[in-house]
Write a protein that holds these residues in place. Structure first.
Motif, PDB file in Angstrom:
ATOM      1  N   ARG A  37      -9.629 -65.817 -16.100  1.00 44.63           N
ATOM      2  CA  ARG A  37     -10.031 -66.056 -17.474  1.00 44.63           C
ATOM      3  C   ARG A  37     -10.865 -64.893 -17.995  1.00 44.63           C
ATOM      4  NH1 ARG A  37     -14.356 -71.075 -16.581  1.00 44.63           N
ATOM      5  NH2 ARG A  37     -16.022 -69.831 -15.610  1.00 44.63           N
ATOM      6  N   GLN A  38     -10.834 -64.778 -19.318  1.00 39.72           N
ATOM      7  CA  GLN A  38     -11.607 -63.720 -19.967  1.00 39.72           C
ATOM      8  C   GLN A  38     -12.264 -64.294 -21.210  1.00 39.72           C
ATOM      9  OE1 GLN A  38      -9.451 -60.112 -20.853  1.00 39.72           O
ATOM     10  NE2 GLN A  38     -11.347 -58.939 -20.937  1.00 39.72           N
ATOM     11  N   ALA A  39     -13.574 -64.327 -21.185  1.00 44.68           N
ATOM     12  CA  ALA A  39     -14.350 -64.790 -22.340  1.00 44.68           C
ATOM     13  C   ALA A  39     -14.623 -63.602 -23.257  1.00 44.68           C
ATOM     14  CB  ALA A  39     -15.650 -65.422 -21.876  1.00 44.68           C
ATOM     15  N   PRO A  40     -14.896 -63.860 -24.518  1.00 44.28           N
ATOM     16  CA  PRO A  40     -15.173 -62.764 -25.461  1.00 44.28           C
ATOM     17  C   PRO A  40     -16.309 -61.874 -24.959  1.00 44.28           C
ATOM     18  CG  PRO A  40     -14.888 -64.814 -26.637  1.00 44.28           C
ATOM     19  CD  PRO A  40     -14.906 -65.167 -25.190  1.00 44.28           C
ATOM     20  N   LEU A  79      -3.842 -76.232 -13.096  1.00 53.41           N
ATOM     21  CA  LEU A  79      -5.298 -76.170 -13.026  1.00 53.41           C
ATOM     22  C   LEU A  79      -5.851 -77.378 -13.768  1.00 53.41           C
ATOM     23  CD1 LEU A  79      -7.690 -74.428 -12.008  1.00 53.41           C
ATOM     24  CD2 LEU A  79      -7.812 -73.493 -14.333  1.00 53.41           C
ATOM     25  N   GLN A  80      -6.372 -78.328 -13.022  1.00 54.19           N
ATOM     26  CA  GLN A  80      -7.010 -79.480 -13.622  1.00 54.19           C
ATOM     27  C   GLN A  80      -8.476 -79.142 -13.827  1.00 54.19           C
ATOM     28  OE1 GLN A  80      -5.721 -82.515 -14.646  1.00 54.19           O
ATOM     29  NE2 GLN A  80      -7.779 -82.872 -15.462  1.00 54.19           N
ATOM     30  N   MET A  81      -8.896 -79.125 -15.077  1.00 55.35           N
ATOM     31  CA  MET A  81     -10.260 -78.732 -15.422  1.00 55.35           C
ATOM     32  C   MET A  81     -11.030 -79.960 -15.882  1.00 55.35           C
ATOM     33  SD  MET A  81      -9.524 -75.115 -17.350  1.00 55.35           S
ATOM     34  CE  MET A  81      -8.661 -75.886 -18.733  1.00 55.35           C
ATOM     35  N   ASN A  82     -12.012 -80.344 -15.116  1.00 59.57           N
ATOM     36  CA  ASN A  82     -12.839 -81.504 -15.425  1.00 59.57           C
ATOM     37  C   ASN A  82     -14.276 -81.068 -15.708  1.00 59.57           C
ATOM     38  OD1 ASN A  82     -10.614 -83.248 -14.786  1.00 59.57           O
ATOM     39  ND2 ASN A  82     -11.135 -83.055 -12.617  1.00 59.57           N
ATOM     40  N   SER A  83     -15.019 -81.954 -16.307  1.00 59.69           N
ATOM     41  CA  SER A  83     -16.428 -81.678 -16.621  1.00 59.69           C
ATOM     42  C   SER A  83     -16.583 -80.319 -17.293  1.00 59.69           C
ATOM     43  CB  SER A  83     -17.276 -81.738 -15.343  1.00 59.69           C
ATOM     44  OG  SER A  83     -17.174 -82.999 -14.722  1.00 59.69           O
ATOM     45  N   LEU A  84     -15.757 -80.102 -18.287  1.00 61.89           N
ATOM     46  CA  LEU A  84     -15.756 -78.807 -18.953  1.00 61.89           C
ATOM     47  C   LEU A  84     -17.094 -78.513 -19.609  1.00 61.89           C
ATOM     48  CD1 LEU A  84     -12.173 -78.954 -20.445  1.00 61.89           C
ATOM     49  CD2 LEU A  84     -13.043 -77.130 -18.964  1.00 61.89           C
ATOM     50  N   GLU A  85     -17.437 -77.243 -19.597  1.00 63.79           N
ATOM     51  CA  GLU A  85     -18.676 -76.758 -20.187  1.00 63.79           C
ATOM     52  C   GLU A  85     -18.349 -75.708 -21.239  1.00 63.79           C
ATOM     53  OE1 GLU A  85     -20.631 -75.142 -16.813  1.00 63.79           O
ATOM     54  OE2 GLU A  85     -20.995 -77.095 -15.854  1.00 63.79           O
ATOM     55  N   PRO A  86     -19.218 -75.533 -22.228  1.00 65.49           N
ATOM     56  CA  PRO A  86     -18.954 -74.487 -23.234  1.00 65.49           C
ATOM     57  C   PRO A  86     -18.740 -73.111 -22.600  1.00 65.49           C
ATOM     58  CG  PRO A  86     -20.693 -75.936 -23.990  1.00 65.49           C
ATOM     59  CD  PRO A  86     -20.391 -76.348 -22.572  1.00 65.49           C
ATOM     60  N   GLU A  87     -19.353 -72.889 -21.443  1.00 61.05           N
ATOM     61  CA  GLU A  87     -19.189 -71.596 -20.752  1.00 61.05           C
ATOM     62  C   GLU A  87     -17.784 -71.400 -20.194  1.00 61.05           C
ATOM     63  OE1 GLU A  87     -23.231 -72.617 -21.338  1.00 61.05           O
ATOM     64  OE2 GLU A  87     -21.704 -73.747 -20.222  1.00 61.05           O
ATOM     65  N   ASP A  88     -16.990 -72.453 -20.183  1.00 55.61           N
ATOM     66  CA  ASP A  88     -15.601 -72.331 -19.737  1.00 55.61           C
ATOM     67  C   ASP A  88     -14.683 -71.812 -20.838  1.00 55.61           C
ATOM     68  OD1 ASP A  88     -16.141 -75.406 -17.988  1.00 55.61           O
ATOM     69  OD2 ASP A  88     -16.093 -73.386 -17.120  1.00 55.61           O
ATOM     70  N   THR A  89     -15.202 -71.672 -22.039  1.00 55.54           N
ATOM     71  CA  THR A  89     -14.405 -71.167 -23.148  1.00 55.54           C
ATOM     72  C   THR A  89     -13.935 -69.754 -22.856  1.00 55.54           C
ATOM     73  OG1 THR A  89     -15.533 -72.550 -24.791  1.00 55.54           O
ATOM     74  CG2 THR A  89     -14.457 -70.534 -25.586  1.00 55.54           C
ATOM     75  N   ALA A  90     -12.619 -69.565 -22.898  1.00 55.66           N
ATOM     76  CA  ALA A  90     -12.027 -68.269 -22.561  1.00 55.66           C
ATOM     77  C   ALA A  90     -10.523 -68.341 -22.769  1.00 55.66           C
ATOM     78  CB  ALA A  90     -12.335 -67.905 -21.108  1.00 55.66           C
TER      79      ALA A  90
END
Length: 121
Positions: A37-40, A79-90
């Motif tokens: 992943r690549q975040a801004p 990829l099952q993504m649980n308990s997502l956090e704003p830091e996972d934005t990408a």
């Protein structure tokens, strides 16, 4: 070889999303598939990868929240993504280490087009 990713979108913090990526083309074997992943404003980073034998490696930041799996018969990684956090934005990129029939001795790296995951707080 093409990697087609799907499943990105918008989720609230604490929510879940599932990404899928299917590899197609002249594939002899797949050594590993996974997600980066690549975040801004940041460099691309490993999220998780799964080898053909089932062994996995995941970033510390997603361990216990994200689960990577694959269907070898379908050449697909999930990829099952649980308990997502704003830091996972990408933007999430599918990755494949693949041997093709045209050059079966070499493992080549392939990338999908990227799918955006946005997590709101």
């Amino acid at each position: 070889v093409q990697l087609q990713a799907s499943g990105g979108g918008l989720a609230q913090a604490g929510g879940s999303l599932r990404l899928s990526c299917a590899a197609s083309g002249s594939i002899r074997s797949i050594a590993a598939m996974g997600w980066f992943r690549q975040a801004p404003g940041k460099q691309r980073e490993l999220v998780a990868v799964i080898a053909s034998g089932g062994g996995t490696n995941a970033a510390n930041s997603v361990q216990g929240r994200f689960i990577i799996s694959r269907d070898n018969a379908k050449n697909t990684v999930y990829l099952q993504m649980n308990s997502l956090e704003p830091e996972d934005t990408a933007v999430y990129y599918c990755y494949g280490a693949i041997r093709t029939w045209s050059d079966p001795r070499r493992v080549m790296e392939y990338w999908g087009q990227g799918t955006l995951v946005t997590v709101s707080s």
